[in-house]
Design an enzyme around this catalytic site. Structure first.
Site, mmCIF file in Angstrom:
data_model
loop_
_atom_site.group_PDB
_atom_site.id
_atom_site.type_symbol
_atom_site.label_atom_id
_atom_site.label_comp_id
_atom_site.label_asym_id
_atom_site.label_seq_id
_atom_site.Cartn_x
_atom_site.Cartn_y
_atom_site.Cartn_z
ATOM 1 N N GLU A 3 22.055 43.678 51.725
ATOM 2 C CA GLU A 3 21.864 43.397 53.262
ATOM 3 C C GLU A 3 20.853 42.528 53.649
ATOM 4 O OE1 GLU A 3 22.520 47.195 55.666
ATOM 5 O OE2 GLU A 3 20.571 47.157 54.867
ATOM 6 N N GLU B 70 58.679 30.795 31.730
ATOM 7 C CA GLU B 70 58.257 30.549 33.243
ATOM 8 C C GLU B 70 57.281 29.040 32.739
ATOM 9 O OE1 GLU B 70 56.328 33.849 34.770
ATOM 10 O OE2 GLU B 70 57.839 34.100 36.402
ATOM 11 N N LYS C 277 50.577 39.589 34.812
ATOM 12 C CA LYS C 277 51.204 39.867 33.617
ATOM 13 C C LYS C 277 51.433 39.070 32.448
ATOM 14 C CE LYS C 277 55.290 39.547 36.334
ATOM 15 N NZ LYS C 277 54.678 39.436 37.312
ATOM 16 N N LEU D 216 49.055 36.674 31.862
ATOM 17 C CA LEU D 216 47.683 36.772 31.168
ATOM 18 C C LEU D 216 47.478 37.924 30.329
ATOM 19 C CD1 LEU D 216 45.016 34.996 31.281
ATOM 20 C CD2 LEU D 216 43.979 36.741 32.828
ATOM 21 N N LYS E 74 13.550 53.279 53.548
ATOM 22 C CA LYS E 74 14.445 53.383 52.158
ATOM 23 C C LYS E 74 14.030 52.059 51.232
ATOM 24 C CE LYS E 74 18.557 53.437 54.193
ATOM 25 N NZ LYS E 74 18.019 53.483 55.694
#
Lengths: 581, 106
Positions: free
Chosen positions: A317, A76, A51, A53, A293
């Protein structure tokens, strides 16, 4: 009238409420222009969902890109902390503050330091905010997080009344405000029910962890007086700030190219109308484990690098070195392309980030490397970190992005069963332009590979199954044997050929035998015919003989009669007449 | 209400402790007016001769709002003796004000 409507549709001239662009990637697209101008917008979400940022980026981008100074009232974090937090995004808050582009005001509030001794109001805050706004001529205001007032001050009745007054006052001031609020429990959007004061635009941020991987999402809960995207949009926080990624871009208005890209396998190019894939198309290679593949993908990479095109290879992979070593065995040498800088590998385990981060990582690498061909090997692994629908939506966005950039992309996908479904696991088969399926054909104690083209948009392609052979000279495709016993490949195909030759020989000899038999039969028949004919002849002769006899008898009788008449000397004329006849 | 009123009733007395108070108000709003009169009464009753009271109208000096971390008004800051104390409200809760000023309630 219809014409008029058409025209209107084309021009998109709908009266819209005025909007203030946030400058945040993607958010303005979803909100179709930004947040409502001169009105407060509520951004709510749980702790750590971005929020602060988002609102800080709203202020800084406003100051930098839209020349709209802004006030950031922080309840804050201190101004210093905020500056440090966004320094990594390349925003220099100190300089912006010195230039009077933005003003950060840290509001310190601590219950233990304050005694409440009676009636009070929040005029102090009003004056403070008003002074800050006027001092830099601010157009944008952020109150982050105003709910902290509730922890500092105990008189809820006063606070609520004052908040209502504050939001009215902000509207009167004509500033575009963002108010942040912590997500409340249950159905309420914020802990203190701020949504009842701010009702023009509410944006909900969410931070979810699914399967140990977190994804941030943004949703516009409400936005009065305008159309907006209603979906949950994933968003990311990285070194460039927040980027919201609309699930799909709203238009399908991509440029298309009819240029072709060879696949690196001549026989495959032949199957694809003789020329290969379209440039800027998406290709899916699916198949079970070990069907080659990656080899097909490496072929494409190799071929495009040979043609001085750039290729980016995302490996999920195998490590790059592994791929290079393995491809050497089929005479594909990738190392030289790597050295020349035409090829780039990006290997990462899918579990490294969430899907969205992967997407953004890809976006960034693609933007940076500017390739012509992109390979993702395999996309199936992404399913480990997201559900099928999430992977699909991510791939849609990726494909959209790639197609907009006119890049050719090849995905490989592992299918877990040998039954070829009409849908792949990731459900992307409908999105891709060309779908190659590589399949194991197990027969006669052997496994051979078969390749099909399931689809290939916009080109005449072969509908035949080819046997796909990986040799140490590369990949080749041969016609498989299609016989009454089904598809035969490998040694079975050779055996079948031999068997066929034998069958032909056998059949030839059988035909010869038959011919001879027919000959013989004909001879028997002919003999029979001759017998019957001679029989008939003898019968005919017999009959003829009877005729002759009768004739003779008749003649003899006649002559006898004449003789008798002569003897009688009468009726000589008649006799003469008859003789004449 | 533009005047900046300062009450200097300073006396070096036997306790040695002098009170430095600052009251921040917003013009002549009801809360502010009440706070001023309540505080004056308290001071006159309990701190006669040993306090320094500064009354500031925040409307006139809005920059103070930030430097003094003002949110709610009226605000009374006890600068001395330490520890500093901050009180908001119209000072109608005299008990609380006295406790915060570390004065015995009478």
């Amino acid at each position: 009238m219809a014409k008029e409507r058409k025209k209107e549709k084309r021009n998109f001239v709908y009266p819209q409420i005025p909007k203030t662009p946030t400058g945040i990637t993607g958010l303005d697209e979803i909100t179709q222009g930004g947040i409502p101008k001169g009105r407060p917008t509520l951004i709510c979400g749980e702790a750590g969902c971005g929020k602060t940022l988002l609102s800080l980026e709203f202020i800084t981008r406003g100051a930098l890109e839209f020349n709209e100074p802004g006030v950031f009232m922080a309840f804050e974090e201190k101004s210093e902390e905020l500056a440090m937090n966004v320094a990594s995004l390349g925003f220099d808050l100190h300089k912006l503050q010195a230039d009077k582009k933005i003003k950060i005001d840290y509001v310190h509030i601590d219950r233990s330091e304050i005694e409440e001794t009676g009636e009070y109001d929040l005029d102090g805050l009003f004056i403070r905010l008003g002074y800050a706004i006027d001092s830099i001529g601010a157009k944008r205001v952020v109150l982050d997080t105003i709910e902290n007032l509730f922890s500092g001050l105990s008189n809820q009745a006063i606070l609520r009344a004052e908040l209502r007054r504050l939001f009215h006052w902000l509207k009167e001031k004509g500033v575009t405000a963002i108010i942040t609020g912590e997500r409340g429990h249950g159905v309420s959007l914020t802990r203190q029910g701020l949504e009842e004061y701010v009702s023009d635009c509410v944006i909900l941020l969410d931070h979810r962890v699914i399967n140990q991987i977190s994804t941030r999402r943004l949703r516009i809960v409400k936005y009065r007086g305008t159309v907006h995207g209603t979906n949950e949009y994933p968003f990311l926080i990285d070194e460039d700030g927040i980027s919201v990624l609309p699930v799909t871009s709203l238009k399908l208005e991509k440029e298309v190219s009819s240029e072709r890209i060879p696949s690196g396998i001549p026989a495959l190019d032949n199957m694809l109308g003789g020329k290969g894939f379209f440039k800027g198309s998406s290709i899916l290679v699916s198949g079970t484990a070990g069907t080659g593949k990656t080899s097909i993908a490496a072929c494409l990479a190799n071929e495009s690098c040979n043609q001085k095109k750039r290729c980016l290879y995302f490996a999920f992979e195998e490590s790059p070195n592994q791929i290079i070593r393995n491809m050497k065995s089929i005479d594909i040498h990738l190392q030289k392309h790597l050295d020349k800088g035409l090829l780039k590998f990006h290997a990462s385990r899918p579990t490294l980030h969430g899907l969205e981060e992967h997407l953004v990582a890809m976006h960034k690498l693609i933007k940076k490397f500017d390739p012509d061909v992109v390979i993702l090997d395999p996309i199936t692994n992404l399913v480990t970190i997201g559900s099928v629908s999430e992977v699909k939506s991510m791939l849609i966005r990726l494909i959209d992005f790639l197609l907009e950039e006119q890049l050719t992309v090849m995905f490989t996908a592992l299918s877990l069963n040998t039954v070829i479904n009409e849908q792949t696991d990731e459900g992307v088969s409908s999105l891709v332009d060309t779908w190659l399926s590589v399949r194991d054909i197990e027969f006669n104690g052997e496994r051979n590979r078969g390749m099909y083209i399931m689809k290939s948009r916009g080109m005449k392609h072969s509908n035949q199954v080819r046997e796909f052979i990986i040799t140490d000279k590369g990949i080749d495709l041969v016609d498989v044997y299609l016989g009454p016993e089904g598809i035969l490949t490998g040694s079975a195909r050779e055996a079948q050929k031999l068997q066929e030759q034998t069958e032909i020989a056998l059949r030839d000899s059988a035909i010869e035998l038959k011919n001879r038999e027919i000959d013989r039969k004909r001879k028997v028949l002919e003999a029979k015919i001759a017998g019957l004919q001679s029989e008939f002849e003898s019968a005919e002769e017999e009959l003829n003989r009877i005729y002759v006899q009768e004739d003779l008898v008749k003649k003899i009788k006649e002559s006898n009669r004449q003789k008798i008449t002569g003897l009688r000397r009468g009726q000589e004329d008649t006799v003469k007449k008859k003789e004449k006849r | 209400m533009s005047e900046l009123r300062q009450a200097h009733e300073f006396d070096e007395d036997k306790d040695g402790g002098s009170y430095v108070l600052r009251l921040l108000v917003t013009g002549a709003s009801p809360n502010s007016t009440r706070a001023i009169s309540n505080l004056k009464e308290i001071c006159e009753t309990h701190l006669k001769g040993k306090y320094e009271l500064e009354i500031v109208d925040v409307y006139q000096q809005p920059f103070i709002a930030e430097s003094e971390q003002i949110i709610a008004l009226p605000l009374l800051i006890k600068k001395s003796p330490l520890p500093q104390k901050r009180m908001i409200g119209d000072m109608s809760d005299i008990e609380k004000v006295l406790r915060s000023l570390s004065l015995p309630a009478k």
